[in-house]
Write a protein that holds these residues in place. Structure first.
Motif, short mmCIF file in Angstrom:
data_model
loop_
_atom_site.label_atom_id
_atom_site.label_comp_id
_atom_site.label_asym_id
_atom_site.label_seq_id
_atom_site.Cartn_x
_atom_site.Cartn_y
_atom_site.Cartn_z
N GLY B 7 1.12 -0.88 -0.16
CA GLY B 7 -0.13 0.09 0.21
C GLY B 7 0.52 1.39 0.19
O GLY B 7 0.54 2.16 -0.12
N VAL B 8 2.29 0.80 -0.26
CA VAL B 8 3.14 2.18 -0.14
C VAL B 8 3.82 2.73 -1.66
O VAL B 8 4.08 1.51 -2.20
CB VAL B 8 3.88 2.79 0.87
CG1 VAL B 8 4.91 3.67 0.97
CG2 VAL B 8 3.23 2.18 2.47
N ARG B 9 3.28 3.60 -1.79
CA ARG B 9 4.51 3.88 -3.43
C ARG B 9 5.26 5.10 -3.66
O ARG B 9 4.19 6.05 -3.16
CB ARG B 9 3.60 3.13 -4.48
CG ARG B 9 2.71 3.64 -4.95
CD ARG B 9 1.89 2.33 -6.08
NE ARG B 9 0.41 2.60 -6.31
CZ ARG B 9 -0.22 3.31 -7.34
NH1 ARG B 9 0.83 4.09 -8.03
NH2 ARG B 9 -1.44 3.99 -6.98
N ARG B 11 6.08 7.99 -6.74
CA ARG B 11 5.87 8.13 -7.53
C ARG B 11 5.72 9.47 -7.82
O ARG B 11 5.98 10.22 -7.56
CB ARG B 11 4.45 7.44 -8.28
CG ARG B 11 2.74 8.73 -8.08
CD ARG B 11 1.30 8.45 -8.65
NE ARG B 11 1.16 9.48 -10.08
CZ ARG B 11 0.28 9.92 -9.94
NH1 ARG B 11 -0.90 9.51 -9.99
NH2 ARG B 11 0.12 10.83 -10.84
N ASP B 13 4.29 12.75 -9.63
CA ASP B 13 3.00 13.97 -9.62
C ASP B 13 3.32 15.11 -11.01
O ASP B 13 4.13 15.93 -10.29
CB ASP B 13 2.77 14.25 -8.31
CG ASP B 13 1.69 15.24 -8.01
OD1 ASP B 13 1.32 16.03 -8.95
OD2 ASP B 13 1.86 15.76 -6.57
N ALA B 15 0.78 17.01 -11.85
CA ALA B 15 0.64 18.35 -12.05
C ALA B 15 1.71 19.24 -10.99
O ALA B 15 1.17 20.62 -11.35
CB ALA B 15 -1.25 17.77 -10.88
N ARG B 16 2.52 18.79 -9.74
CA ARG B 16 2.70 19.62 -8.52
C ARG B 16 4.34 19.33 -9.36
O ARG B 16 5.23 20.29 -8.63
CB ARG B 16 2.82 19.51 -7.17
CG ARG B 16 1.27 18.96 -7.18
CD ARG B 16 1.10 18.38 -5.76
NE ARG B 16 -0.84 19.09 -5.47
CZ ARG B 16 -1.43 17.55 -6.24
NH1 ARG B 16 -1.08 17.35 -7.23
NH2 ARG B 16 -2.79 17.62 -6.16
N VAL B 20 6.19 11.76 -5.11
CA VAL B 20 5.94 11.77 -3.92
C VAL B 20 5.24 9.92 -2.93
O VAL B 20 5.20 9.48 -4.14
CB VAL B 20 3.36 12.55 -3.70
CG1 VAL B 20 3.73 13.82 -4.02
CG2 VAL B 20 3.30 11.07 -4.99
N LEU B 22 2.69 7.54 -2.04
CA LEU B 22 1.49 7.61 -1.05
C LEU B 22 1.48 6.32 -0.51
O LEU B 22 2.38 5.02 -0.67
CB LEU B 22 0.90 7.47 -3.05
CG LEU B 22 1.06 8.45 -3.72
CD1 LEU B 22 0.70 8.13 -5.51
CD2 LEU B 22 0.54 9.57 -3.21
N ALA B 23 0.36 6.22 0.43
CA ALA B 23 0.44 5.41 1.83
C ALA B 23 -1.08 5.44 1.82
O ALA B 23 -1.53 6.47 1.69
CB ALA B 23 1.60 6.25 2.69
N PRO B 24 -1.50 4.72 2.85
CA PRO B 24 -2.98 4.64 3.11
C PRO B 24 -3.08 5.29 3.40
O PRO B 24 -2.60 6.47 5.16
CB PRO B 24 -2.54 3.80 4.11
CG PRO B 24 -2.22 2.55 3.47
CD PRO B 24 -0.79 3.23 2.84
N GLU B 25 -3.72 6.58 2.99
CA GLU B 25 -4.60 7.71 3.65
C GLU B 25 -4.23 9.06 4.38
O GLU B 25 -4.41 9.83 4.73
CB GLU B 25 -5.90 7.24 4.60
CG GLU B 25 -7.16 6.85 3.75
CD GLU B 25 -8.40 6.04 5.22
OE1 GLU B 25 -8.72 7.00 5.76
OE2 GLU B 25 -7.91 4.72 4.92
N ARG B 26 -2.57 8.74 3.01
CA ARG B 26 -1.99 10.20 3.17
C ARG B 26 -0.04 10.15 2.18
O ARG B 26 -0.11 8.73 1.76
CB ARG B 26 -0.88 9.85 4.44
CG ARG B 26 -0.07 8.22 5.09
CD ARG B 26 0.29 8.51 6.53
NE ARG B 26 -0.71 8.41 7.18
CZ ARG B 26 -0.66 8.37 8.56
NH1 ARG B 26 0.98 8.71 8.68
NH2 ARG B 26 -1.38 8.11 9.31
N ALA B 27 -0.43 11.41 1.72
CA ALA B 27 0.66 11.41 0.69
C ALA B 27 2.34 12.72 1.84
O ALA B 27 2.10 13.09 1.98
CB ALA B 27 0.49 11.75 0.01
N LYS B 79 6.55 6.14 9.59
CA LYS B 79 5.05 6.68 9.28
C LYS B 79 4.98 5.39 8.61
O LYS B 79 3.81 5.65 8.17
CB LYS B 79 5.91 7.89 8.59
CG LYS B 79 6.18 9.30 9.23
CD LYS B 79 6.44 10.58 8.19
CE LYS B 79 7.15 11.78 8.61
NZ LYS B 79 8.33 12.66 7.53
#
Lengths: 381, 84
Positions: B7-9, B11, B13, B15-16, B20, B22-27, B79
């Protein structure tokens, strides 16, 4: 002119259908019917647009999102667009075949909710007999998959004493993360506030237990704890600030800065059936209304924390002060903070009966059964 | 051997224009040093290997790089974004 940063997350409320009837459900009191829901093609277009404007994570939510047959198709579409996908589920519709489909479609993470660690209490709160066994089986299946698992508990005065058990259960289930979140008192939660709001003493004890658990589980499991606004001295940055980080889309395609925003009077929200997501995020008056700091009254306007908590929660300001543009009364600096303190002072004295979340579900249900072996059947339809 | 948990990767981004996690419900947006480390995390490289690679890349003393890497891995593991 300011350039509006794109949202990080899309909350996709696929449906309001759900086998559970939790009395603190975040869905609005007026639930949308299945027939009015966005179609598969409409949701795919939403996902295309979200990825194009810079959304990174999509949270498939509901109701129970697994009530949608096309969920694997939507997950695959999100994965094809590079979106990180999260399923927020009660777990009662999970089985090995459906989970395999979701994994094959590219689902990254599952947030599985439990109503309590004790079966009788959990099933009374959720209003569904047999739910706990289904959830435990769902957790086992997710644990065997390649997907990450977060175990979620919504807490209130009828289960807050079990915080240490909740952390323990999450670890036993192989969760990398446990989220223990106090009930938010809007909509259904507000309707049931007397039965749900913890006392100050309960809340303080839970805070200590969470701190102890964080030390104990450091490096093994992430523990996220959301305190009750009513017991806080400072407001939370609701949704990370109005129309700053998240965009919510309701089952019928209403585009909202937060899932509760429809309760604010005098606000009209655009439909994704009529406008593009980019246009709505950048220009819709409802999204501009409380974005940033220009709208703020005192004491927020001159406060050092104005870009930390963004004035707190607009819905809470409305519900407790009568004006959505006021400072969140959770803040000690709010002239209305006393309203919240008065409610806290009365906490724990009301009935434990629930008004269950169901279409037209305003009917009062009997209180908690007392003692072991109490009948749950009479409380669950 | 450090690896990304389920669940963590990492990548990019677009657009910005940033990387980033990306992790469960957080970045998380990793800083420059963290990103250098994370881009070497492939589930095969060992911690010692990552330290060697970075020490060579920056022609810096191995102990200094090691301190940075160990600190960062510990922080990210706390984290839930990396398995140490």
């Amino acid at each position: 002119m300011n350039i509006v940063p794109p949202p990080m997350g899309l909350l996709a409320e696929l449906t309001h259908r759900c086998p559970l009837q939790c009395p603190y459900c975040s869905n609005p009191l007026e639930l949308e019917a299945a027939a009015a829901e966005l179609t598969t093609a409409e949701w795919c277009s939403v996902l295309d647009q979200a990825a194009a404007i810079g959304v990174l994570q999509v949270h498939f939510s509901g109701g129970e999102p697994m009530a949608r047959r096309d969920l694997p198709e939507l997950v695959r579409h999100a994965a094809d667009r590079g979106l990180y996908s999260n399923l927020i589920t009660s777990g009662v519709l999970v089985n090995a075949r459906r989970l395999d489909e979701l994994q094959a479609a590219g689902l990254d993470h599952v947030q599985l909710s439990f109503q309590d660690t004790e079966t009788a209490s959990a099933e009374r709160i959720g209003g569904m007999k047999g739910a706990q066994a289904l959830k435990l089986e769902a957790a086992r299946l997710i644990g065997e998959s390649d997907m990450a698992l977060t175990v979620n508990f919504v807490v209130h005065r009828q289960n807050l004493a079990r915080v240490p058990d909740m952390v323990k259960l999450a670890e036993q289930l192989g969760a990398a993360r446990v989220e223990i979140a106090n009930t938010q008192y809007y909509g259904w939660g507000l309707l049931n506030r007397d039965a749900l709001l913890p006392t100050r003493g309960q809340s303080d004890l839970a805070n200590e237990q969470v701190e102890a658990a964080r030390l104990q589980y450091k490096g093994r499991m992430v523990i996220d704890y959301v305190t009750a606004d009513y017991h806080a001295a400072l407001p939370k940055a609701c949704m990370g600030g109005w129309a700053r980080r998240f965009v919510n889309i309701s089952p019928i395609g209403r585009v909202l800065p937060c899932h509760a925003a429809e309760i604010l009077p005098g606000m009209t929200y655009p439909s994704i059936r009529e406008h593009s997501l980019a246009e709505i995020w950048g220009h819709d008056p409802a999204f501009l209304k409380f974005r940033g700091t220009d709208w703020m009254p005192e004491p927020c306007r001159s406060c050092d924390r104005r870009e930390i908590d963004w004035g707190g929660c607009r819905c809470q300001a409305l519900l407790l002060t009568g004006d959505a543009a006021n400072t969140d009364p959770a803040c000690v600096l709010s002239p209305h903070h006393g309203v919240m303190q008065d409610v806290v002072a009365q906490a724990g004295t009301g009935s434990e009966g629930f008004r269950y979340r169901r279409p037209g579900g305003q009917r009062m249900m009997p209180g908690a059964p007392s003692g072991p072996g109490a009948q749950v059947d009479e409380l669950v339809e | 051997m450090p690896s990304f948990p389920r669940g963590v990767r990492l990548r990019h981004d677009e657009a910005r224009n940033q990387w980033v996690v990306l992790a469960p419900e957080r970045a998380f947006v990793p800083d420059e040093i963290a990103l250098e480390i994370l881009r070497l995390v492939d589930g095969e490289a060992t911690l010692a290997g990552i330290i060697d690679t970075l020490a060579a890349r920056y022609a810096a003393p191995r102990e200094e790089i090691a301190a940075d890497v160990l600190g960062m891995v510990d922080d990210l593991a706390g984290k839930g974004a990396l398995r140490g």
